[in-house]
Design a protein around this motif. Structure first.
Motif, PDB file in Angstrom:
ATOM      1  N   ARG A  45      -8.420   1.412  -5.545  1.00 12.81           N
ATOM      2  CA  ARG A  45      -8.452   2.363  -4.560  1.00 12.81           C
ATOM      3  C   ARG A  45      -8.116   3.741  -4.781  1.00 12.81           C
ATOM      4  O   ARG A  45      -8.824   4.332  -4.804  1.00 12.81           O
ATOM      5  N   CYS A  50      -6.967  -4.291  -5.017  1.00 10.87           N
ATOM      6  CA  CYS A  50      -8.132  -4.257  -4.901  1.00 10.87           C
ATOM      7  C   CYS A  50      -7.435  -2.800  -4.352  1.00 10.87           C
ATOM      8  O   CYS A  50      -7.829  -2.044  -4.463  1.00 10.87           O
ATOM      9  N   PRO A  86      -8.718   6.088  -8.361  1.00  7.12           N
ATOM     10  CA  PRO A  86     -10.046   6.762  -7.548  1.00  7.12           C
ATOM     11  C   PRO A  86     -10.943   7.231  -8.122  1.00  7.12           C
ATOM     12  O   PRO A  86     -12.881   7.374  -7.666  1.00  7.12           O
ATOM     13  N   GLU A 102       0.666  -0.814  -0.078  1.00  6.95           N
ATOM     14  CA  GLU A 102       0.213  -0.015  -0.572  1.00  6.95           C
ATOM     15  C   GLU A 102       0.685   1.220   0.388  1.00  6.95           C
ATOM     16  O   GLU A 102       0.760   2.440  -0.553  1.00  6.95           O
ATOM     17  N   GLU A 124     -18.012   1.758  -1.648  1.00 13.28           N
ATOM     18  CA  GLU A 124     -17.055   3.229  -0.720  1.00 13.28           C
ATOM     19  C   GLU A 124     -17.110   3.961  -2.051  1.00 13.28           C
ATOM     20  O   GLU A 124     -16.970   4.526  -2.234  1.00 13.28           O
ATOM     21  N   ASN A 125     -17.613   3.092  -3.641  1.00  9.94           N
ATOM     22  CA  ASN A 125     -16.956   3.712  -5.189  1.00  9.94           C
ATOM     23  C   ASN A 125     -18.264   3.559  -5.870  1.00  9.94           C
ATOM     24  O   ASN A 125     -18.576   2.375  -6.317  1.00  9.94           O
ATOM     25  N   LEU A 157     -15.227  -2.482  -1.716  1.00  7.51           N
ATOM     26  CA  LEU A 157     -14.610  -1.070  -2.580  1.00  7.51           C
ATOM     27  C   LEU A 157     -15.678  -0.903  -3.294  1.00  7.51           C
ATOM     28  O   LEU A 157     -15.801   0.011  -4.087  1.00  7.51           O
ATOM     29  N   TRP A 158     -16.847  -1.770  -3.374  1.00  7.27           N
ATOM     30  CA  TRP A 158     -18.256  -1.585  -4.950  1.00  7.27           C
ATOM     31  C   TRP A 158     -19.118  -0.741  -4.093  1.00  7.27           C
ATOM     32  O   TRP A 158     -19.666   0.531  -4.607  1.00  7.27           O
TER      33      TRP A 158
END
Length: 281
Positions: free
Chosen positions: A127, A123, A131, A77, A177-178, A174-175
């Motif tokens: 992210r 992932c 973004p 990360e 949050e976006n 992930l999906w």
């Protein structure tokens, strides 16, 4: 990069190369923490990034414990945040050739375990590197989604139920949050060369949309989903693996009686005549 700093980075990378595959969890965590501090905010040359990626691949079959995997994910990360483009270019493609993908055979526990470790890396890249909807296009984005589809097929085919739940949660988070990301995933997957390997990830997308009552997104892609199913599963010259057949159910549940009668039934009848052993469960 100053000469003394460059020397420190070089020494750290050499130690990392030696100790990254250590059998000691304590040593792994220490060297990964050292790597994090070393690469934070640094602009490393691309050959160094490529070398680090190769070392990361070595961990996929060696890091079986959660602590080591968390430490590695944390280090990756930091690296993605420091050099997003370089990591997005170099890390995902190599995952297809480092022993975590079965070639023409049913996925096993070993490849599935490695894929479970690698998917959270991808992932992270989604992210951090992609973004916004505007930059989710082009070769790097398509390759990333393609790699994820291949890795998820390994997980679905060979991992334990708990491991699959963990990976599914990773994608769902992930999906969630976006907003709109799952739609872009489906569009991207359906734009790739048609392959039944995409079915598990598409099925996961459909399951997510179903759970969140996003039927509009499913309907938007329904025709393409059915076309993919017909051409890569129903009309396959070889019998699709069981996990592909099972994940196809996520897409087929949204098919109407009229769609089944008009689009699937004629093809199914032909397939039964040609290769009944492939068409019957």
């Amino acid at each position: 990069m100053a000469a003394d700093t460059q020397g420190q980075v070089s020494d750290t990378l050499k130690r990392f190369a030696v100790k990254v595959t250590s059998s000691s969890v304590k040593e792994r965590k220490e060297v990964l923490e050292e790597l994090k501090e070393c690469v934070k905010g640094k602009d490393l040359p691309e050959p160094v990034i490529k070398g680090l990626c190769k070392l990361f691949y070595l961990t996929l079959h060696r890091y079986r414990d959660a602590a080591s995997r968390r430490a590695l994910l944390s280090a990756i990360e930091v690296l993605v945040q420091s050099q997003p483009d370089a990591i997005a270019t170099n890390l995902p493609p190599g995952l297809l050739s480092c022993g975590v993908v079965s070639r023409g055979v049913m996925p096993g526990k070993s490849t599935a375990s490695g894929a479970c470790c690698a998917l959270p890396w991808t992932c992270l890249i989604v992210r951090i590197v992609f973004p916004s909807a505007d930059n989710r296009e082009g070769a790097k984005w398509k390759k990333l989604v393609e790699v994820q589809s291949v890795l998820l097929a390994e997980v679905v085919g060979g991992a334990s139920g708990n491991a699959l739940k963990s990976i599914s949660k990773c994608f769902n988070k992930l999906w969630k949050e976006n907003p709109g990301l799952v739609d872009q995933y489906m569009s991207t997957l359906l734009s790739l060369d048609q392959s039944c390997v995409c079915v598990p990830l598409l099925g996961l997308c459909v399951d997510f949309c179903t759970a969140h009552k996003d039927i509009a997104t499913i309907n938007k892609h329904k025709a393409s989903l059915l076309d993919l199913y017909v051409k890569t599963v129903l009309m396959s010259k070889t019998r699709p693996h069981q996990h592909i057949l099972e994940k196809s159910g996520s897409m087929l549940r949204h098919m109407s009686h009229a769609e089944f009668k008009e689009q699937l039934l004629p093809t199914l009848q032909k397939a039964l005549l040609r290769s009944p052993e492939n068409s019957m469960p």
